[in-house]
Design an enzyme around this catalytic site. Structure first.
Site, short mmCIF file in Angstrom:
data_model
loop_
_atom_site.label_atom_id
_atom_site.label_comp_id
_atom_site.label_asym_id
_atom_site.label_seq_id
_atom_site.Cartn_x
_atom_site.Cartn_y
_atom_site.Cartn_z
N GLY A 52 6.77 35.48 47.81
CA GLY A 52 7.60 35.85 46.82
C GLY A 52 8.88 36.56 47.50
O GLY A 52 10.12 36.83 46.80
N THR A 103 11.27 35.05 49.19
CA THR A 103 12.32 34.14 49.03
C THR A 103 13.26 34.34 47.56
O THR A 103 14.31 34.62 47.48
CB THR A 103 12.05 32.64 49.09
OG1 THR A 103 11.34 32.34 50.17
CG2 THR A 103 13.46 31.81 48.98
N ASP A 139 5.45 31.56 46.56
CA ASP A 139 4.37 31.77 47.50
C ASP A 139 4.28 33.40 48.02
O ASP A 139 3.72 33.96 46.94
CB ASP A 139 4.88 30.98 48.85
CG ASP A 139 3.47 30.91 49.92
OD1 ASP A 139 2.36 30.85 49.25
OD2 ASP A 139 3.69 31.18 51.22
N ASP A 152 7.75 19.76 51.02
CA ASP A 152 7.52 18.97 52.28
C ASP A 152 6.40 19.85 53.09
O ASP A 152 5.90 20.99 52.68
CB ASP A 152 8.76 18.84 52.92
CG ASP A 152 9.17 20.13 53.50
OD1 ASP A 152 9.08 21.04 52.59
OD2 ASP A 152 9.47 20.48 54.80
N LYS A 185 1.56 30.17 43.48
CA LYS A 185 0.38 30.61 44.34
C LYS A 185 -0.01 32.10 44.36
O LYS A 185 0.46 32.74 45.27
CB LYS A 185 0.35 30.13 45.81
CG LYS A 185 0.44 28.81 46.09
CD LYS A 185 0.40 28.62 47.73
CE LYS A 185 0.89 27.31 48.06
NZ LYS A 185 0.99 27.27 49.54
P1 IMP Z 1 8.06 32.73 49.52
O1 IMP Z 1 9.26 33.22 50.17
O2 IMP Z 1 6.55 32.97 50.56
O3 IMP Z 1 7.73 32.82 48.07
O4 IMP Z 1 8.04 30.99 50.02
C1 IMP Z 1 8.63 30.08 49.18
C2 IMP Z 1 9.06 28.94 50.08
O5 IMP Z 1 7.98 28.53 51.02
C3 IMP Z 1 9.05 27.77 49.04
O6 IMP Z 1 10.40 27.65 48.60
C4 IMP Z 1 8.54 26.70 50.04
O7 IMP Z 1 9.98 26.02 50.75
C5 IMP Z 1 7.85 27.36 51.00
N1 IMP Z 1 6.42 26.72 50.66
C6 IMP Z 1 5.26 27.75 50.20
N2 IMP Z 1 4.25 27.10 50.18
C7 IMP Z 1 4.37 25.82 50.07
C8 IMP Z 1 3.60 24.75 50.12
O8 IMP Z 1 2.43 24.96 49.78
N3 IMP Z 1 4.35 23.55 50.30
C9 IMP Z 1 5.56 23.20 50.44
N4 IMP Z 1 6.25 24.34 50.82
C10 IMP Z 1 5.87 25.58 50.64
#
Ligand code: IMP
Ligand code: MG
Length: 181
Positions: free
Chosen positions: A107, A109, A105, A161, A133
């Protein structure tokens, strides 16, 4: 097929997901030849379904391990604030490591995981992500194996989820915006 009221539409059906996971497994199997075995590190909880399917299609020796991170609350999380709450059991030093994540999402994480794991001296470090995304990206992170690019909608099912619900749907569906907005 069971479609909960909160689900707006199916983005990726079971057959489409299964076919792509098999392709990814074929690609990964061709890229890794280390007889000592590839270490697949799944990010809990979201990646458990994807990892289970992926690993069963690999034709190279592999180990499965997991890590857990602090839960993600969209909108309320401080950007970049990621917390490791459960670490791997195996030592990653000098091993080929592949991080397996459900969705990319912002990035933050994956960026955190790459920095954390790189410091442990794996022989190689790559990433395998089922969904991305691109519109939401805040930090640039390298993805070596990608399942699908999707629009900026909240998706559930196949491990993903919303507040711990909908993980076990066999397809990936978009939630109705009024559910998460
Ligand atoms: P990031 O650190 O923003 O890239 O977030 C990644 C984490 O957000 C993923 O491992 C998911 O746990 C959660 N996440 C982001 N978008 C979604 C979604 O559309 N559905 C479910 N979980 C999501
Ligand atoms: Mg996750």
């Amino acid at each position: 097929m069971r479609i909960p009221e909160a689900v707006d539409r199916i983005l990726l059906d079971e057959e489409t997901i299964a076919a792509r996971v098999r392709e990814l497994a074929t690609q990964i199997s061709a890229d890794y030849a280390d007889p000592a075995g590839l270490v697949l590190v799944g990010v809990l909880k979201g990646a458990f379904v994807f990892l289970a399917d992926l690993t069963r299609h690999l034709t190279v020796p592999n180990f499965v391990d997991f890590i857990a991170l602090s839960s993600y609350n969209r909108g309320t999380t401080t950007p970049g604030a990621v917390r490791l709450i459960m670490d791997t059991r195996v030592n990653l030093t000098s091993r080929p490591v592949l991080i397996v994540e459900d969705i990319l999402d912002t990035g933050y994480t994956l960026d955190y995981l790459l920095r954390t794991f790189r410091a442990r001296g794996p022989s190689s470090l790559r990433t395998c992500v089922l969904l991305s995304k691109p519109e939401r990206r805040q930090v640039k992170v390298p993805v070596d194996y990608l399942g699908f690019e999707i629009p900026d909608v909240w998706v559930v099912g196949y491990g993903l989820d919303y507040a711990d619900r909908f993980r076990t749907l066999p397809y990936i569906g978009a939630l109705k915006p009024e559910v998460y907005e």
